[in-house]
Design a protein around this motif. Structure first.
Motif, PDB file in Angstrom:
ATOM      1  N   LEU A   1      -2.703  27.903   0.995  1.00 42.99           N
ATOM      2  CA  LEU A   1      -1.850  29.079   0.840  1.00 42.99           C
ATOM      3  C   LEU A   1      -1.570  29.720   2.201  1.00 42.99           C
ATOM      4  O   LEU A   1      -0.428  30.131   2.482  1.00 42.99           O
ATOM      5  CB  LEU A   1      -2.539  30.090  -0.085  1.00 42.99           C
ATOM      6  N   ALA A   2      -2.584  29.797   3.064  1.00 40.85           N
ATOM      7  CA  ALA A   2      -2.391  30.378   4.390  1.00 40.85           C
ATOM      8  C   ALA A   2      -1.439  29.522   5.222  1.00 40.85           C
ATOM      9  O   ALA A   2      -0.584  30.059   5.948  1.00 40.85           O
ATOM     10  CB  ALA A   2      -3.741  30.505   5.101  1.00 40.85           C
ATOM     11  N   TYR A   3      -1.562  28.201   5.110  1.00 40.80           N
ATOM     12  CA  TYR A   3      -0.674  27.303   5.858  1.00 40.80           C
ATOM     13  C   TYR A   3       0.779  27.528   5.462  1.00 40.80           C
ATOM     14  O   TYR A   3       1.678  27.602   6.306  1.00 40.80           O
ATOM     15  CB  TYR A   3      -1.080  25.849   5.599  1.00 40.80           C
ATOM     16  N   LEU A   4       1.016  27.665   4.163  1.00 44.01           N
ATOM     17  CA  LEU A   4       2.375  27.926   3.679  1.00 44.01           C
ATOM     18  C   LEU A   4       2.841  29.316   4.117  1.00 44.01           C
ATOM     19  O   LEU A   4       4.000  29.515   4.499  1.00 44.01           O
ATOM     20  CB  LEU A   4       2.412  27.816   2.156  1.00 44.01           C
ATOM     21  N   ALA A   5       1.961  30.288   4.063  1.00 45.46           N
ATOM     22  CA  ALA A   5       2.344  31.660   4.421  1.00 45.46           C
ATOM     23  C   ALA A   5       2.711  31.773   5.891  1.00 45.46           C
ATOM     24  O   ALA A   5       3.552  32.591   6.267  1.00 45.46           O
ATOM     25  CB  ALA A   5       1.209  32.620   4.091  1.00 45.46           C
ATOM     26  N   LEU A   6       2.092  30.962   6.748  1.00 49.81           N
ATOM     27  CA  LEU A   6       2.337  31.045   8.187  1.00 49.81           C
ATOM     28  C   LEU A   6       3.375  30.051   8.674  1.00 49.81           C
ATOM     29  O   LEU A   6       3.602  29.942   9.890  1.00 49.81           O
ATOM     30  CB  LEU A   6       1.018  30.829   8.947  1.00 49.81           C
ATOM     31  N   ALA A   7       4.000  29.326   7.781  1.00 53.69           N
ATOM     32  CA  ALA A   7       4.996  28.342   8.182  1.00 53.69           C
ATOM     33  C   ALA A   7       6.162  29.022   8.889  1.00 53.69           C
ATOM     34  O   ALA A   7       6.603  30.100   8.486  1.00 53.69           O
ATOM     35  CB  ALA A   7       5.501  27.580   6.962  1.00 53.69           C
ATOM     36  N   PRO A   8       6.700  28.394   9.953  1.00 49.48           N
ATOM     37  CA  PRO A   8       7.852  28.996  10.647  1.00 49.48           C
ATOM     38  C   PRO A   8       9.061  29.095   9.722  1.00 49.48           C
ATOM     39  O   PRO A   8       9.166  28.365   8.725  1.00 49.48           O
ATOM     40  CB  PRO A   8       8.114  28.021  11.795  1.00 49.48           C
ATOM     41  N   ALA A   9       9.964  29.994  10.039  1.00 53.07           N
ATOM     42  CA  ALA A   9      11.182  30.159   9.248  1.00 53.07           C
ATOM     43  C   ALA A   9      11.939  28.820   9.173  1.00 53.07           C
ATOM     44  O   ALA A   9      11.960  28.064  10.133  1.00 53.07           O
ATOM     45  CB  ALA A   9      12.063  31.227   9.879  1.00 53.07           C
ATOM     46  N   PRO A  10      12.541  28.494   8.036  1.00 55.12           N
ATOM     47  CA  PRO A  10      12.648  29.313   6.819  1.00 55.12           C
ATOM     48  C   PRO A  10      11.445  29.203   5.895  1.00 55.12           C
ATOM     49  O   PRO A  10      11.486  29.670   4.771  1.00 55.12           O
ATOM     50  CB  PRO A  10      13.887  28.743   6.146  1.00 55.12           C
ATOM     51  N   GLY A  11      10.352  28.564   6.354  1.00 53.90           N
ATOM     52  CA  GLY A  11       9.113  28.583   5.601  1.00 53.90           C
ATOM     53  C   GLY A  11       8.846  27.389   4.716  1.00 53.90           C
ATOM     54  O   GLY A  11       7.761  27.295   4.147  1.00 53.90           O
ATOM     55  N   TYR A  12       9.790  26.470   4.565  1.00 53.31           N
ATOM     56  CA  TYR A  12       9.586  25.318   3.689  1.00 53.31           C
ATOM     57  C   TYR A  12       8.781  24.241   4.406  1.00 53.31           C
ATOM     58  O   TYR A  12       8.990  23.957   5.585  1.00 53.31           O
ATOM     59  CB  TYR A  12      10.920  24.750   3.218  1.00 53.31           C
ATOM     60  N   VAL A  13       7.843  23.625   3.667  1.00 55.25           N
ATOM     61  CA  VAL A  13       6.999  22.558   4.195  1.00 55.25           C
ATOM     62  C   VAL A  13       7.100  21.372   3.248  1.00 55.25           C
ATOM     63  O   VAL A  13       7.063  21.531   2.018  1.00 55.25           O
ATOM     64  CB  VAL A  13       5.528  23.005   4.297  1.00 55.25           C
ATOM     65  N   ARG A  14       7.237  20.167   3.821  1.00 54.23           N
ATOM     66  CA  ARG A  14       7.324  18.966   2.982  1.00 54.23           C
ATOM     67  C   ARG A  14       5.992  18.705   2.293  1.00 54.23           C
ATOM     68  O   ARG A  14       4.925  18.879   2.875  1.00 54.23           O
ATOM     69  CB  ARG A  14       7.724  17.760   3.832  1.00 54.23           C
ATOM     70  N   ARG A  15       6.095  18.261   1.034  1.00 52.47           N
ATOM     71  CA  ARG A  15       4.890  17.930   0.277  1.00 52.47           C
ATOM     72  C   ARG A  15       4.107  16.817   0.953  1.00 52.47           C
ATOM     73  O   ARG A  15       2.865  16.819   0.946  1.00 52.47           O
ATOM     74  CB  ARG A  15       5.265  17.518  -1.153  1.00 52.47           C
ATOM     75  N   ASP A  16       4.819  15.855   1.529  1.00 48.48           N
ATOM     76  CA  ASP A  16       4.140  14.736   2.189  1.00 48.48           C
ATOM     77  C   ASP A  16       3.298  15.227   3.370  1.00 48.48           C
ATOM     78  O   ASP A  16       2.218  14.700   3.635  1.00 48.48           O
ATOM     79  CB  ASP A  16       5.171  13.716   2.689  1.00 48.48           C
ATOM     80  N   THR A  17       3.787  16.259   4.068  1.00 50.31           N
ATOM     81  CA  THR A  17       3.022  16.825   5.189  1.00 50.31           C
ATOM     82  C   THR A  17       1.723  17.449   4.684  1.00 50.31           C
ATOM     83  O   THR A  17       0.654  17.253   5.275  1.00 50.31           O
ATOM     84  CB  THR A  17       3.858  17.887   5.918  1.00 50.31           C
TER      85      THR A  17
END
Length: 979
Positions: free
Chosen positions: A51-67
């Motif tokens: 949850l913290a990794y997703l919350a701190l993701a750079p804009a626009p905030g989306y992270v690939r599931r594979d990552t």
């Protein structure tokens, strides 16, 4: 996996509407939008870090599931890893709400910042907005402190390490910005505190280290500056096998080349201070903790209002043994001893012959390369030993105990038209004569100038540009009165001392040394109108005095008049004359007054070390003693910082060293009582000398009974005072009657008691205005409360008209109480105006609390508006000391944290309020209110048993209280689960 800071907008403020909350800076906490804690299954370490990794993701905030799969489940097969990810997201959505995590197609996921507030994201936004105060208010510690993810990819651990470092350095940078802001605003105590925090957060940053070192040095703590550098140098050597940069080493070299600080005695680490938030009583004045002026009520001459002196166990033997010390910085320290007069055959004497020692001392003090013991210090040392300034052995011994290396003495032979001065240099360690010189001249001023030049040659130094002796025109009669005054003062006869100093100033209005010692002998108020006028005139003309006398009188006058320049004067005095304890003591006092407690303790310890030879004979005496005052102030400072264990150790060691029993007993009783050990406090009281007990016990016993919840005992003692025929005893009863009814929740009775106190009071009118306003507010009579304070603010100053700092202190205090009235009725417009006025007045005061109080008023304003984050930060910045400040400041801070659902933090903030003296605090804030809010905080934190203990205290206090208080009590009882 080191990523740049996110650039998208901050998560919404949790006060703007219901959102889930993720706290990962220091305290780790996850809560749903309704405030409930998320179930343990959702917050196991891997899901929390996800949850913290997703919350701190750079804009626009989306992270690939594979990552995410590669980072968190590298050992699992693809389908198993995808299932693990889906399960983790399911748990998080179930606990926080489905809207918190959003998807873009089947490949990417992100946090919706509109539905999840994250303290780390809010921290980043404050940093980006150049709001260092807002940033540090959010940084409570390491990112995801103590959290470890098992079976994760090494890249995830690298990302976590890098993010922790990034946030820590950002917090250090914000702290450094706050330090720079405070320094620019003329608040060195706060500036140093923030610089220390910056250095602790980023101990490898040499720029921060240099800022801290330069601040400490510039504000008088060279020893602290050198220690900071040494610790940094050792860290680089041990961890990185390297040395500081050339720029940092150059700074260290500059500190070494300048006049170093005297050695500070080694103090056991166990007695060290706690880390405080960035005043204290002056030895010549009554302290003001929660009150600007306090002369009514308790005669607390032995409690916190005038606590006794303390020593430390490690130094007790050294204090008693005395012994010779090397002069500060390795330089020679000269003393000018007895110069006898042989005037046979002379028809007349130049008046300055009788002040020859003073003239030579003044001239030698100008030499750059040796230190010269001041005449006042020599007088002090001789008087302490019950010696005579006319006895050579007494003067020699006093010079040795002062740390002098050489003494000049001899004879002046006066013949018609000729003065012949025969001087010898005596090495004090061995008693041998190192050299002699003979000077002849037709005028005494020329003889003094030649003597100074010859002595300068002997030390290979340049002579002074001009002879002060040749220009001196001070009256011998004034000098004689001055000498008698100094002797009387150090014999403990202040009345005679003041009489002699007044006589000296009557003859010579610009006699700076006489003015200085008159101030040192008493307070501004204690001088009396005539002498105060004389001293004020001499202080105003001090710019034309020799440097030492100028700095002495400027420092003491500024200190007693609460002048904002006090710290700067004290720094100069300590830096220019490090061999004498006076400057160190004044600097320590100024630092305590400003709120920089650790630096103050360093300086006060240096004063004790410089005075150690004098201390053994001074501990049990009544005459002035810088080391004794310094030890008293260190003990007080430990109590201000809520470091009670250290305070107890100081008291024990002071007692073992043979300190004055009256002060020892009073100090020990208060420390036990504040620590919650009433039985021990009462046992100390029983063993106190009868005279001291008669003075100390009445107020102490009432306060101790109220603190312990022994209300029947307190009421009985108050009634005894009220029935007394003695007007002073009755006023004590009237004062405590207000506090008693306020504590018991009987607010109308408290208001009536305040009226009775004001009707009978002959004390300063500020006392009446403040105590009556607080009582009237509690019963909703806001207009009357406000008008009384406004009326008092409009009255002209009646004492020390030149003491602008004292007037600023009084005005700031009254404005703060006026703000409390307007806050109680929700008048935000008035609060904004008063905050600006308090800020302006506070800048004219040297007292650290006054310079912070406008933040308290702004905290009240934010609280009314429901902006609890800003309120908590304002109250935090307004804090002067945990146990010695405006009580409502820490109370407001705790209440704001409670509104933010940070209950454990609120309890920690509120707890020190239970260790504040009630002498003045109780007149405007009830101890029952503290217990009540603390019970609420503990209940909300799930610490139910502790909450019940405080609730029991309040229940007992509020038996028969006003109905509104009973309703609050019942509500909290219902909120607690049964035991």
């Amino acid at each position: 996996m080191n990523r740049t800071p996110a650039s998208r907008s901050d998560s919404p403020d949790p006060e703007a509407g219901p959102t889930a909350r993720l706290s990962i800076l220091g305290t780790t906490d996850l809560r749903a939008s309704d405030g409930r804690a998320v179930q343990p299954g959702a917050v196991q370490p891997k899901r929390l870090v996800l949850l913290a990794y997703l919350a701190l993701a750079p804009a626009p905030g989306y992270v690939r599931r594979d990552t995410l799969i590669a980072l968190f489940w590298p050992e699992l097969a693809t389908e198993q890893a995808r299932h693990a990810l889906r399960q983790s997201l399911h748990y998080l959505r179930s606990g926080l709400g489905r809207e918190v995590i959003r998807a873009r197609g089947d490949t990417e996921i992100a946090i919706d910042p509109a539905h999840l507030w994250c303290d780390a994201r809010a921290f980043e936004a404050r940093v980006a907005a150049h709001d260092p105060a807002g940033a540090v208010a959010l940084y409570h510690g390491e990112l995801l402190d103590g959290v470890f993810v098992a079976d994760a990819a090494p890249e995830l651990e690298q990302w976590l390490d890098a993010e922790r470092l990034r946030f820590r350095r950002s917090a250090a940078s914000a702290s450094a910005d706050l330090s720079a802001n405070a320094d620019a605003a003329g608040d060195p105590g706060t500036a140093i505190a923030w610089a220390r925090r910056a250095a602790s957060l980023d101990p490898d940053d040499e720029r921060i280290l240099r800022v801290l070192v330069e601040l400490l040095d510039r504000h008088g703590d060279r020893a602290g500056a050198l220690r900071a550098y040494a610790a940094f140098e050792q860290r680089l050597r041990e961890e990185y096998d390297t040395a500081p940069s050339a720029q940092t080493r150059a700074l260290r070299a500059r500190l070494s080349q300048d006049v170093p600080q005297p050695a500070v005695p080694v103090i056991p680490q166990s007695a060290g201070p706690v880390t405080p938030e960035p005043a204290t009583p002056h030895p010549s004045t009554s302290p003001a903790g929660d009150q600007a002026t306090r002369t009514t009520g308790p005669r607390r001459s032995l409690a916190l209002a005038a606590i006794g002196v303390v020593a430390i166990a490690a130094l007790a033997i050294a204090f008693i043994a005395g012994g010779r010390r090397a002069p500060a910085s390795g330089r020679e320290l000269l003393a000018v001893g007895i110069i006898s007069i042989d005037s046979s055959g002379a028809t007349a004497l130049d008046p300055n012959v009788l002040t020859l020692r003073s003239l030579i001392t003044a001239d030698l003090s100008q030499l750059d390369g040796i230190a010269v013991l001041s005449e006042g210090r020599l007088y002090e040392m001789v008087a302490r030993a019950r010696g005579s300034m006319d006895a050579r052995d007494h003067v020699l011994d006093a010079a040795r105990r002062s740390g002098a290396t050489e003494l000049l003495d001899g004879v002046l032979r006066v013949r018609p038209g000729l003065y012949r001065l025969e001087l010898q240099r005596v090495e004090l360690a061995s008693g041998t004569v190192r050299g002699a010189l003979v000077i002849e001249g037709s005028r005494i001023g020329d003889v003094v100038a030649q003597a100074t030049s010859r002595i300068a040659d002997a030390f290979r130094l340049a002579p002074p540009a001009r002879s002060l002796g040749a220009l001196t025109s001070q009256s011998p009669l004034a000098r004689r009165s001055y000498e008698l005054g100094v002797r009387a003062m150090y014999a403990g006869d202040r009345t005679a001392a003041l009489r002699h100093f007044s006589a000296a100033l009557e003859v010579d209005p610009n006699f700076f040394a006489a003015a200085y010692y008159a101030l040192a002998a008493t307070s501004l108020a204690g001088l009396g109108e005539t002498l105060r006028s004389q001293v004020e005139s001499a202080a105003a003309a001090a710019d034309s005095a020799p440097e030492r006398e100028r700095l002495q009188i400027r420092t003491l006058w500024a200190s007693l008049s609460n002048d904002p320049r006090t710290l700067a004067y004290a720094e100069s005095l300590a830096s220019r004359y490090p061999a004498e304890p006076e400057g160190r003591y004044h600097l320590g006092y100024a630092l305590v007054h400003a709120g920089d407690f650790p630096s103050a303790i360093d300086q006060l310890r240096a004063a004790i070390a410089a005075d150690s030879a004098l201390l053994a004979s001074a501990l049990s005496g009544e005459a002035p003693c810088r080391a004794c005052l310094a030890m008293q102030l260190v003990a007080q400072t430990y109590i201000f910082m809520d470091s009670m264990d250290a305070a107890h150790r100081w008291i024990d060691a002071w007692s073992a060293a043979g300190g004055n029993p009256t002060n020892v007993f009073g100090f020990r009783a208060v420390a036990h009582d504040l620590s919650g050990n009433r039985a021990a406090a009462l046992a100390v009281l029983d063993s106190m000398p009868a005279t001291a007990r008669a003075e100390f016990a009445p107020d102490f016993l009432i306060e101790s009974a109220i603190r312990a919840g022994e209300f029947e005992e307190a009421a009985r003692r108050i009634a005894g005072h009220l029935a007394s025929d003695d007007s002073h005893e009755r006023r004590i009863g009237l004062w405590w009657d207000v506090i008693y009814h306020h504590t018991r929740g009987r607010l109308r009775q408290a208001a009536a008691a305040a009226d009775r106190f004001c009707a009978a009071s002959t004390s300063p009118p500020d006392d009446c205005a403040q105590i009556r306003a607080s009582a009237l507010v509690s019963v909703g009579r806001f207009d009357e409360a406000a008008s009384g304070l406004v009326r008092r603010l409009s009255l002209p100053e009646s004492d020390a008209p030149g003491a602008v700092g004292l007037h600023a202190r009084r005005r700031t205090w009254l404005l703060t109480h006026l703000a409390q009235v307007h806050a109680a009725r929700g008048d935000t417009a008035a609060l904004a105006r008063i905050a600006d006025s308090a800020a302006s007045a506070g800048r004219r005061s040297a007292y650290g609390r006054d310079r912070r109080l406008h933040h308290h008023i702004r905290g009240l304003l934010y609280s009314i508006r429901g902006a609890h984050v800003q309120a908590a930060e304002s109250f935090r910045v307004a804090e002067y000391a945990p146990t010695y400040s405006l009580t409502q400041t820490r109370y407001g801070w705790g209440a704001s944290l409670l509104a933010l659902r940070r209950a454990n933090e609120a309890a920690t903030v509120l707890d020190p309020l239970l260790r504040r003296t009630l002498t003045s605090v109780g007149s405007y804030f009830s101890q029952a209110e503290v217990h009540f809010l603390l019970a609420r905080a503990l209940a909300e934190a799930g610490r139910h048993q502790e909450a019940r203990e405080h609730l029991a205290w309040v229940s007992h206090a509020w038996e028969g209280a006003d109905p509104a208080l009973q309703e609050r009590l019942d509500s909290l009882r219902r909120a607690l689960p049964p035991p």
